[in-house]
Design an enzyme around this catalytic site. Structure first.
Site, PDB file in Angstrom:
ATOM      1  N   ALA A   1       0.839  -1.188   0.000  1.00 17.31           N
ATOM      2  CA  ALA A   1       0.000   0.000   0.000  1.00 17.31           C
ATOM      3  C   ALA A   1       0.879   1.244   0.000  1.00 17.31           C
ATOM      4  O   ALA A   1       2.090   1.143   0.157  1.00 17.31           O
ATOM      5  CB  ALA A   1      -0.891   0.020   1.243  1.00 17.31           C
TER       6      ALA A   1
ATOM      7  N   GLU B   1      -0.251   2.579   7.082  1.00 19.05           N
ATOM      8  CA  GLU B   1      -0.394   3.719   6.158  1.00 19.05           C
ATOM      9  C   GLU B   1      -1.006   4.915   6.887  1.00 19.05           C
ATOM     10  O   GLU B   1      -0.603   6.058   6.674  1.00 19.05           O
ATOM     11  CB  GLU B   1      -1.229   3.349   4.935  1.00 19.05           C
TER      12      GLU B   1
ATOM     13  N   GLU C   1      10.121   4.513   7.721  1.00 16.78           N
ATOM     14  CA  GLU C   1       9.622   3.136   7.647  1.00 16.78           C
ATOM     15  C   GLU C   1       9.898   2.336   8.921  1.00 16.78           C
ATOM     16  O   GLU C   1       9.030   1.622   9.407  1.00 16.78           O
ATOM     17  CB  GLU C   1      10.186   2.426   6.410  1.00 16.78           C
TER      18      GLU C   1
HETATM   19  N1  B3K Z   1       5.893   3.811   1.515  1.00 15.81           N
HETATM   20  C1  B3K Z   1       5.321   2.737   0.740  1.00 15.81           C
HETATM   21  C2  B3K Z   1       6.321   1.972  -0.033  1.00 15.81           C
HETATM   22  C3  B3K Z   1       6.690   2.550  -1.329  1.00 15.81           C
HETATM   23  C4  B3K Z   1       7.562   1.608  -2.115  1.00 15.81           C
HETATM   24  C5  B3K Z   1       8.061   2.229  -3.345  1.00 15.81           C
HETATM   25  N2  B3K Z   1       8.817   1.343  -4.181  1.00 15.81           N
HETATM   26  C6  B3K Z   1       4.538   1.805   1.587  1.00 15.81           C
HETATM   27  C7  B3K Z   1       4.799   1.857   3.016  1.00 15.81           C
HETATM   28  O1  B3K Z   1       5.858   1.541   3.496  1.00 15.81           O
HETATM   29  O2  B3K Z   1       3.936   2.277   3.730  1.00 15.81           O
HETATM   30 ZN    ZN Z   2       5.654   2.485   5.292  1.00 21.99          ZN
END
Ligand code: B3K
Ligand code: ZN
Length: 882
Positions: free
Chosen positions: A267, A303, A325
């Site tokens: 997501a 998210e 992250e």
């Molecule tokens: N931030 C996105 C991941 C994006 C990946 C791009 N290749 C999902 C997440 O970690 O929430």
């Molecule tokens: Zn993330």
């Protein structure tokens, strides 16, 4: 594929942007093949940079139609266009840039930028996808306010969405209409999103802690409208949790989630408009397993949590990716622990880390949690950045304790709201509220590889002392030959002979916790350190690394009796489980030794009795289910320098059969005791019972007795929930009962052929089938009408599952599976480089295989390397080549 360069980008070369953006107004005129994107961007020179720099904008796969500065069209001699940039040498200090480009979403199979999924348009911009939409400084430290006007055919695309709030809409000629969206929060381009399609919505609302009403909307294709309840409930739970635990509420008036079928990851946290892989949103009891329900809960929360840990405070550059992250994974893990069973959640997370992240850390693509260089940032959305990054934040949270950690997170937000920052900024906030010195701890961010702790314990009867000596060592990784000692928090307890925790008094060594507590955190900072416990009158059994207090491998020369003692008595639920895992690993290693010397492998009866004891140890069903599962083939592989792939597979199977034989009565009893009646509920209590029942039934199915087969068959046919149906289908398909297996597969296919997500499970069950014809079946299934190489979920369900979870077949000594994987990767690289570069992972792990397999795997890597590759695949293959 556009020819692009494979330059290496270094963290040390970071420079702040030459131009800042105040605002962006975008207009999309959507057509599948010829979408026009018009942008009006207000630029201003960054006073921190040298005077007179040219304007350099990113742009890939764009057809430039026009460009104007302050309303004056530029001629071709005023700018240069390359495969990746638009450069305008002469620009004023502040100006408005107007650009029009044309793009071809229908032919965009990379699923990055603006693309089509089924009949809808959608976007994925993180990390560097916005440059496939228009020319822009596509870097996270350029934050701006976006206004987006979306124009499309009214019949085909009645729903037009973008970030923020809708501020205008209307009808246009030729059956077209538009909606204009405005996002009041400055954001980097990677958080931009747009969706257009024939979608339906499930609506709800949430009242924030300050009393504001937020509209919640989940948008899906019409056939999925009955599958949104769980995601909606999860969203509301996450919003409440973040208010309660971190004191922060949602900031816009509307929060939207859109489910799309074709999506590279789980997501994406776009501001106000999350776009989700449908597998992480859609669930109904009859279509989704407990695992899927829990994954949806976790991903929806993840998210949502990004709204402040990622969006409001974002990353200065992509080397800082773990800043958002690692922290957000830590937050979602804590949320899921609170919503479900804390000990089980920790066991699952650690099992995954130790299996997959440790393997990454030991392989050719090993990298620090904050890498210092990359060719393609998409390759760094890894378990190291996410899961090891989360373990680092967990260590910080434990070092501070809950109150100070909360204060630190408040300070971080207060200082950096609206900014693009670095890992140092996060650590500074934590250091400032606690006074803790994180200088040595920063090594966790810069050093790749998993540290190994070798621990020994000496009891001195005369002095009533017990001394733990801990050595740390991290093996060299590519580009990092010499490793420094890290600050490693090791939480320990000592058990007496009847299994009670002893009060701990330390005479020497750096530790936290109060004297007399029954667990203490030892702060290991040197290559070797000793910790002396006083007033210990009998030789204790040490319980080490409680709760998995640091992401390390721990070795201690436990005797079988000591492991049994911990397995029965440890007050730390995680270590109790881990003692069982250690005991099982020892037993399986013994069997593998027998297998390799041509003897018939037999399971150590001590393990059988230990497992028997679990049934009347008064354990919760959730923990009992976890403790009954033998370590998986992947984790067992991690225990060897050179993986005895056939031995692991054969011996684990024999062990399962032996346990099933010896414990038939207990297993049958557990199956019967854990039947549920009433409606399906995805709650921890019921999930635990289903898991325990299905775990026990799959043991029984290892024997394939008539009654066991009949029970799986009945469960397959009579259950109303996918958890039980899928478990039974797996048991049948993985057995030798071909007739029933084929019948079940056919019934399942007939019932679910229209449902892409359910068919993913049908592919997975077959891809992991441990029979020797597995490769042939996988190849045949690639021709099935429900399969498509263009859909990442299908690729993962069939090809990834085969290559990663069907290990004995994938590593078949004929090398045919290696060849197969290389072929698929080469085809896929032309369509979707991100998926291709991930898919090739099992071939890159040749170092762990025997000489013959090494050669076969290397030959396939060489063959891939000889082709014209995407940046993504090039970077991975080049690292993996011998
Ligand atoms: N931030 C996105 C991941 C994006 C990946 C791009 N290749 C999902 C997440 O970690 O929430
Ligand atoms: Zn993330």
């Amino acid at each position: 594929m556009t020819q692009v360069n494979n330059d290496v980008i270094y963290l040390k070369d970071y420079l702040s942007p030459a131009f800042l953006v105040h605002s962006v107004a975008l207009t999309f005129d959507l057509e599948p093949h010829q979408t026009r994107v018009h942008s009006l961007i207000q630029f201003e020179r960054n006073s921190k940079r040298e005077v007179g720099l040219p304007l350099v904008l990113h742009g890939v796969d764009l057809k430039l139609i026009s460009v104007a500065v302050n309303g004056t069209p530029l001629s071709e001699s005023d700018y240069q266009v390359t495969a990746e940039q638009l450069v305008i040498t002469q620009v004023p200090n502040a100006f408005e840039l107007a650009v029009e480009v044309e793009i071809d979403p229908a032919n965009n199979t990379s699923l990055e930028g603006l693309y089509r999924s089924n009949t809808m348009f959608c976007t994925q911009c993180e990390a560097e996808g916005f440059r496939k939409i228009t020319y822009y400084p596509d870097r996270p430290d350029v934050m701006a306010a976006f206004t987006t006007k979306v124009i499309a055919d009214k019949t085909e695309y009645p729903v037009l969405l973008s970030n923020g709030n809708p501020i205008d809409k209307g009808e246009l000629d030729n059956n077209r209409h538009f909606v204009t969206w405005q996002d009041p929060f400055d954001k980097p381009a990677y958080l931009f999103a747009l969706v257009a399609g024939d979608l339906q919505v499930v609506e709800d609302s949430f009242i924030t802690m300050s009393g504001r009403k937020v509209a919640l909307e989940i948008w899906v294709e019409p056939e999925n409208i009955t599958k949104c309840d769980h995601a909606m409930a999860s969203l509301k739970a996450a919003m409440t949790w973040d208010e309660e635990v971190y004191g922060r509420e949602y900031d816009l008036d509307i929060y939207m989630i859109v489910a799309v079928n074709d999506f590279n990851m789980g997501a994406m946290e776009n501001k106000g408009l999350n776009i989700f892989n449908s597998s992480c949103v859609l669930a109904r009891p009859d279509t989704a397993t407990d695992g899927a329900f829990q994954r949806i809960e976790g991903v929806v929360a993840h998210e949502y949590f990004h709204n402040w840990s990622g969006n409001r405070v974002t990353c200065r550059d992509w080397f800082q990716l773990s800043l958002k992250e690692g922290f957000t994974v830590y937050r979602d893990q804590c949320f899921s622990a609170d919503m479900n069973d804390e000990a089980v959640k920790r066991i699952e997370d650690v099992a995954m880390l130790r299996t997959a992240q440790f393997a990454e850390d030991a392989g050719p693509t090993a990298h620090p949690v904050r890498p210092d260089h990359f060719i393609e940032i998409s390759n760094f959305y890894t378990l190291t950045i996410y899961e090891k990054g989360s373990e680092i934040v967990r260590m910080i949270a434990n070092l501070l304790g809950p109150d100070l950690f909360r204060k630190g997170s408040d300070l971080y937000f207060e200082r950096h709201d609206g900014q693009a920052v670095t890992v140092e900024d996060f650590i500074a906030a934590m250091a400032d509220v606690s006074g803790i010195d994180f200088t040595q701890f920063m090594g966790w961010y810069s050093q790749a590889g998993t540290p190994t702790l070798s621990v020994s314990g000496v009891f001195n009867h005369d002095l009533n002392q017990y001394t733990l000596t801990i050595k740390q060592q991290t093996a060299p990784t590519k580009g990092q030959a010499n490793k420094q000692a890290l600050h490693i928090p090791v939480k320990v307890g000592l058990l007496n002979a009847v299994g009670e925790d002893l009060p701990l008094t330390l005479s020497a060594g750096d530790a936290s916790g109060a004297q007399g507590d029954t667990d203490r955190v030892l702060h290991l900072r040197e290559a070797e350190q000793s910790f002396v416990f006083e007033n210990i009158t009998e030789e204790p059994v040490p319980s080490l690394l409680r709760g998995f207090s640091a992401p390390v491998k721990l070795s201690f020369d436990y005797t079988q009796d000591q492991l049994l003692h911990l397995m029965q008595h440890d007050s730390d639920g995680f270590n109790r489980w881990d003692a069982g895992q250690r005991l099982a690993i020892a037993a399986l290693k013994e069997m593998i030794g027998q297998f390799e010397s041509g003897e018939m492998p037999t399971l150590n009866p001590v393990l059988i009795e230990a497992y028997r004891g679990l049934f009347d140890a008064g354990l919760e069903p959730a923990i009992l289910a976890e403790m009954l599962v033998l370590p998986g083939e992947a984790y067992l592989s991690e225990q060897f320098d050179i993986v005895p792939v056939d031995g692991i597979h054969a011996c684990r199977n024999i062990a399962c059969k032996t346990l099933a034989q010896a414990l038939t009565v207990e297993l049958e009893q557990a199956v019967n005791d854990n039947q549920l009646s009433g409606d399906y509920r995805p709650v921890a209590e019921d999930i635990a019972k289903r898991r325990l029942k299905n775990t026990c039934q799959s043991y029984l199915m290892a024997l394939e007795t008539e009654s066991a087969v009949e029970r799986s068959w009945q469960q397959f046919n009579q259950s109303d929930n996918m958890t039980d149906v899928q478990a039974a289908l797996m048991q049948l398909v993985h057995s030798k009962q071909d007739e029933k297996a084929n019948a079940a597969l056919e019934i399942f296919e007939q019932e679910w052929q229209q449902d892409a997500l359910v068919m993913d499970q049908w592919f997975q069950v077959q891809a992991s089938r441990p029979h020797p014809d597995a490769l042939a079946r996988v190849k045949a299934l690639m021709e099935h009408s429900a399969f498509s190489l263009k859909n990442p979920n299908k690729v993962r369900s069939l090809i990834s599952v085969y290559c990663n979870q069907n290990r004995a077949n994938f590593h078949s000594i004929d090398g045919l599976s290696y060849q197969f994987l290389a072929d698929v990767v080469l085809t896929l690289d032309e369509m979707n480089p991100q998926i291709a570069s991930r898919l090739i992972t099992p071939l890159t792990r040749w170092q762990k295989m025997d000489g013959k397999r090494q050669k076969l795997m290397q030959a396939e890597l060489q063959r891939v390397a000889a082709a014209n590759l995407s940046k993504d695949l090039f970077e991975v293959v080049q690292k993996a080549l011998p």
